[in-house]
Design a protein around this motif. Structure first.
Motif, PDB file in Angstrom:
ATOM      1  N   VAL A  82      -8.014  -0.448   2.220  1.00  0.00           N
ATOM      2  CA  VAL A  82      -9.401  -0.755   1.851  1.00  0.00           C
ATOM      3  C   VAL A  82      -9.857  -2.066   2.487  1.00  0.00           C
ATOM      4  N   LEU A  83      -8.975  -3.042   2.546  1.00  0.00           N
ATOM      5  CA  LEU A  83      -9.341  -4.358   3.086  1.00  0.00           C
ATOM      6  C   LEU A  83      -9.132  -4.462   4.595  1.00  0.00           C
ATOM      7  N   ARG A  84      -8.823  -3.343   5.241  1.00  0.00           N
ATOM      8  CA  ARG A  84      -8.580  -3.337   6.679  1.00  0.00           C
ATOM      9  C   ARG A  84      -9.639  -4.080   7.478  1.00  0.00           C
ATOM     10  N   GLU A 124       3.774  -0.691  -5.361  1.00  0.00           N
ATOM     11  CA  GLU A 124       3.894  -0.594  -3.901  1.00  0.00           C
ATOM     12  C   GLU A 124       2.763   0.256  -3.322  1.00  0.00           C
ATOM     13  N   GLN A 125       2.469   1.365  -3.973  1.00  0.00           N
ATOM     14  CA  GLN A 125       1.391   2.226  -3.515  1.00  0.00           C
ATOM     15  C   GLN A 125       0.047   1.518  -3.613  1.00  0.00           C
ATOM     16  N   ALA A 126      -0.138   0.733  -4.669  1.00  0.00           N
ATOM     17  CA  ALA A 126      -1.389  -0.021  -4.835  1.00  0.00           C
ATOM     18  C   ALA A 126      -1.546  -1.049  -3.722  1.00  0.00           C
ATOM     19  N   GLU A 127      -0.449  -1.680  -3.323  1.00  0.00           N
ATOM     20  CA  GLU A 127      -0.495  -2.664  -2.244  1.00  0.00           C
ATOM     21  C   GLU A 127      -0.923  -2.011  -0.926  1.00  0.00           C
ATOM     22  N   ALA A 128      -0.378  -0.834  -0.634  1.00  0.00           N
ATOM     23  CA  ALA A 128      -0.761  -0.117   0.585  1.00  0.00           C
ATOM     24  C   ALA A 128      -2.225   0.304   0.528  1.00  0.00           C
ATOM     25  N   MET A 176       6.127  -7.595   1.557  1.00  0.00           N
ATOM     26  CA  MET A 176       5.412  -6.344   1.563  1.00  0.00           C
ATOM     27  C   MET A 176       6.398  -5.181   1.496  1.00  0.00           C
ATOM     28  N   THR A 177       5.878  -4.026   1.224  1.00  0.00           N
ATOM     29  CA  THR A 177       6.702  -2.838   1.071  1.00  0.00           C
ATOM     30  C   THR A 177       6.571  -1.930   2.283  1.00  0.00           C
ATOM     31  N   GLY A 178       7.353  -0.867   2.307  1.00  0.00           N
ATOM     32  CA  GLY A 178       7.373   0.031   3.444  1.00  0.00           C
ATOM     33  C   GLY A 178       6.021   0.601   3.824  1.00  0.00           C
ATOM     34  N   ALA A 179       5.321   1.216   2.873  1.00  0.00           N
ATOM     35  CA  ALA A 179       4.025   1.827   3.173  1.00  0.00           C
ATOM     36  C   ALA A 179       3.009   0.768   3.580  1.00  0.00           C
ATOM     37  N   ALA A 180       3.003  -0.341   2.883  1.00  0.00           N
ATOM     38  CA  ALA A 180       2.060  -1.414   3.198  1.00  0.00           C
ATOM     39  C   ALA A 180       2.346  -1.997   4.577  1.00  0.00           C
ATOM     40  N   GLU A 181       3.617  -2.153   4.905  1.00  0.00           N
ATOM     41  CA  GLU A 181       3.977  -2.673   6.229  1.00  0.00           C
ATOM     42  C   GLU A 181       3.518  -1.718   7.326  1.00  0.00           C
ATOM     43  N   ALA A 182       3.668  -0.429   7.089  1.00  0.00           N
ATOM     44  CA  ALA A 182       3.248   0.554   8.091  1.00  0.00           C
ATOM     45  C   ALA A 182       1.742   0.491   8.313  1.00  0.00           C
ATOM     46  N   VAL A 183       0.974   0.385   7.225  1.00  0.00           N
ATOM     47  CA  VAL A 183      -0.481   0.298   7.347  1.00  0.00           C
ATOM     48  C   VAL A 183      -0.869  -0.969   8.101  1.00  0.00           C
ATOM     49  N   GLU A 184      -0.230  -2.081   7.757  1.00  0.00           N
ATOM     50  CA  GLU A 184      -0.553  -3.349   8.427  1.00  0.00           C
ATOM     51  C   GLU A 184      -0.195  -3.300   9.912  1.00  0.00           C
ATOM     52  N   MET A 185       0.925  -2.672  10.263  1.00  0.00           N
ATOM     53  CA  MET A 185       1.313  -2.578  11.669  1.00  0.00           C
ATOM     54  C   MET A 185       0.281  -1.776  12.463  1.00  0.00           C
ATOM     55  N   VAL A 186      -0.221  -0.695  11.874  1.00  0.00           N
ATOM     56  CA  VAL A 186      -1.240   0.114  12.561  1.00  0.00           C
ATOM     57  C   VAL A 186      -2.508  -0.705  12.759  1.00  0.00           C
ATOM     58  N   ILE A 187      -2.916  -1.433  11.713  1.00  0.00           N
ATOM     59  CA  ILE A 187      -4.136  -2.238  11.790  1.00  0.00           C
ATOM     60  C   ILE A 187      -4.000  -3.328  12.844  1.00  0.00           C
ATOM     61  N   ARG A 188      -2.904  -4.052  12.788  1.00  0.00           N
ATOM     62  CA  ARG A 188      -2.712  -5.169  13.714  1.00  0.00           C
ATOM     63  C   ARG A 188      -2.431  -4.700  15.145  1.00  0.00           C
TER      64      ARG A 188
END
Length: 104
Positions: free
Chosen positions: A91-93, A82-86, A1-13
């Motif tokens: 969206v899939l949160r 990378e932006q699309a992954e984030a 995963m990339t930086g922005a995506a990792e940040a979003v996932e960390m917030v969700i988890r």
């Protein structure tokens, strides 16, 4: 995963407790949350894209159509991926947020 995506996932988890629901069916609520997140993302993106495309075309002295047909460099395509992954994670949160599982 990339930086922005990792940040979003960390917030969700990082969410704690049971996520409250307002609908009787948790699955329906998940889909609604996804649709609303996607709508917000698309609306914001469309407004920004339109404004930027018009500004860039104007600054370059070319038509908007010519700007839209221009090739995109590989480095920019990578950043866009990378932006699309984030975006996909945002969206899939509801599907990956552990609080949804606890409340269902």
């Amino acid at each position: 995963m990339t930086g922005a995506a990792e940040a979003v996932e960390m917030v969700i988890r990082g969410g704690r407790g049971i996520r409250p629901t307002s609908l009787n069916d948790a699955e329906t609520e998940k889909v609604l949350c996804m649709a609303l997140a996607l709508l917000v993302e698309l609306t914001t993106a469309q407004e920004r894209i339109d404004r930027l495309e018009r500004e860039v075309a104007s600054l370059r002295g070319i038509s908007l159509a010519a700007w839209k047909e221009a090739d995109v460099p590989e480095e920019i395509r990578h950043e866009q991926a990378e932006q699309a992954e984030a975006l996909q994670l945002r969206v899939l949160r509801p599907l990956i947020d552990p609080r949804h599982s606890q409340g269902a």
